[in-house]
Design a protein around this motif. Structure first.
Motif, mmCIF file in Angstrom:
data_model
loop_
_atom_site.group_PDB
_atom_site.id
_atom_site.type_symbol
_atom_site.label_atom_id
_atom_site.label_comp_id
_atom_site.label_asym_id
_atom_site.label_seq_id
_atom_site.Cartn_x
_atom_site.Cartn_y
_atom_site.Cartn_z
ATOM 1 N N VAL A 1 9.092 3.873 -0.188
ATOM 2 C CA VAL A 1 7.920 4.730 -0.518
ATOM 3 C C VAL A 1 8.163 5.999 -1.399
ATOM 4 O O VAL A 1 7.476 5.996 -2.274
ATOM 5 C CB VAL A 1 7.196 5.047 0.655
ATOM 6 C CG1 VAL A 1 5.945 6.114 0.415
ATOM 7 C CG2 VAL A 1 6.554 3.984 1.482
ATOM 8 N N LEU A 29 4.306 0.194 -6.553
ATOM 9 C CA LEU A 29 4.828 -0.885 -5.494
ATOM 10 C C LEU A 29 4.154 -2.254 -5.810
ATOM 11 O O LEU A 29 4.770 -3.280 -6.012
ATOM 12 C CB LEU A 29 4.671 -0.346 -4.193
ATOM 13 C CG LEU A 29 5.182 -1.178 -3.168
ATOM 14 C CD1 LEU A 29 6.592 -1.481 -3.215
ATOM 15 C CD2 LEU A 29 4.889 -0.630 -1.663
ATOM 16 N N ALA A 30 2.828 -1.982 -6.268
ATOM 17 C CA ALA A 30 2.014 -3.421 -6.433
ATOM 18 C C ALA A 30 2.782 -3.974 -7.881
ATOM 19 O O ALA A 30 2.829 -5.309 -7.812
ATOM 20 C CB ALA A 30 0.631 -3.059 -6.655
ATOM 21 N N LYS A 82 4.043 5.787 -5.939
ATOM 22 C CA LYS A 82 2.456 5.373 -5.852
ATOM 23 C C LYS A 82 2.318 3.895 -5.571
ATOM 24 O O LYS A 82 3.207 3.239 -5.917
ATOM 25 C CB LYS A 82 1.878 5.519 -7.386
ATOM 26 C CG LYS A 82 1.799 7.051 -7.827
ATOM 27 C CD LYS A 82 1.133 7.369 -9.066
ATOM 28 C CE LYS A 82 0.543 6.137 -9.748
ATOM 29 N NZ LYS A 82 0.322 6.301 -11.163
ATOM 30 N N SER A 83 1.352 3.509 -4.853
ATOM 31 C CA SER A 83 1.021 2.161 -4.495
ATOM 32 C C SER A 83 0.917 1.102 -5.645
ATOM 33 O O SER A 83 1.361 0.065 -5.604
ATOM 34 C CB SER A 83 0.058 1.869 -3.479
ATOM 35 O OG SER A 83 -1.234 2.298 -4.009
ATOM 36 N N ASP A 84 0.472 1.788 -6.907
ATOM 37 C CA ASP A 84 0.473 1.183 -8.187
ATOM 38 C C ASP A 84 1.764 0.527 -8.476
ATOM 39 O O ASP A 84 1.844 -0.556 -8.949
ATOM 40 C CB ASP A 84 -0.267 1.693 -9.128
ATOM 41 C CG ASP A 84 -1.882 2.128 -8.983
ATOM 42 O OD1 ASP A 84 -2.297 1.508 -7.899
ATOM 43 O OD2 ASP A 84 -2.528 2.984 -9.483
#
Length: 87
Positions: A8, A17-18, A13-15
């Protein structure tokens, strides 16, 4: 739990990770297609031409996806558009 927190913090950012997930899935598909070729040749005793034709069709599509994910940080949206053109 420490590894999860580390991921994390590394991706921030989750972007991000995606995008990394998309690259991993696409690379897995590419390796699966390569293993399909080996299985067709070694296990099922298919001819080289038949194996190359079938596995090659998958490899053409699968080889394009990791490149698209690496170039496009938004995930696979551009890849889906590109695949629609191929189909």
């Amino acid at each position: 739990m420490a590894v999860t927190l580390g991921l994390v913090l590394a991706f921030r950012k989750s972007d991000n990770l995606a995008a990394a997930y998309g690259i991993a899935v696409s690379a897995t598909m590419l390796m699966t297609s390569a293993l399909l070729f080996i299985a067709m040749r070694e296990v099922w005793q298919w001819s080289l031409a038949a194996s190359a034709a079938v596995a090659g069709a998958f490899l053409i599509v699968d080889a394009r996806l990791p490149v698209e994910h690496a170039q496009n940080r938004r995930g696979g949206l551009r890849s889906v558009d590109g695949l629609a053109i191929l189909v």
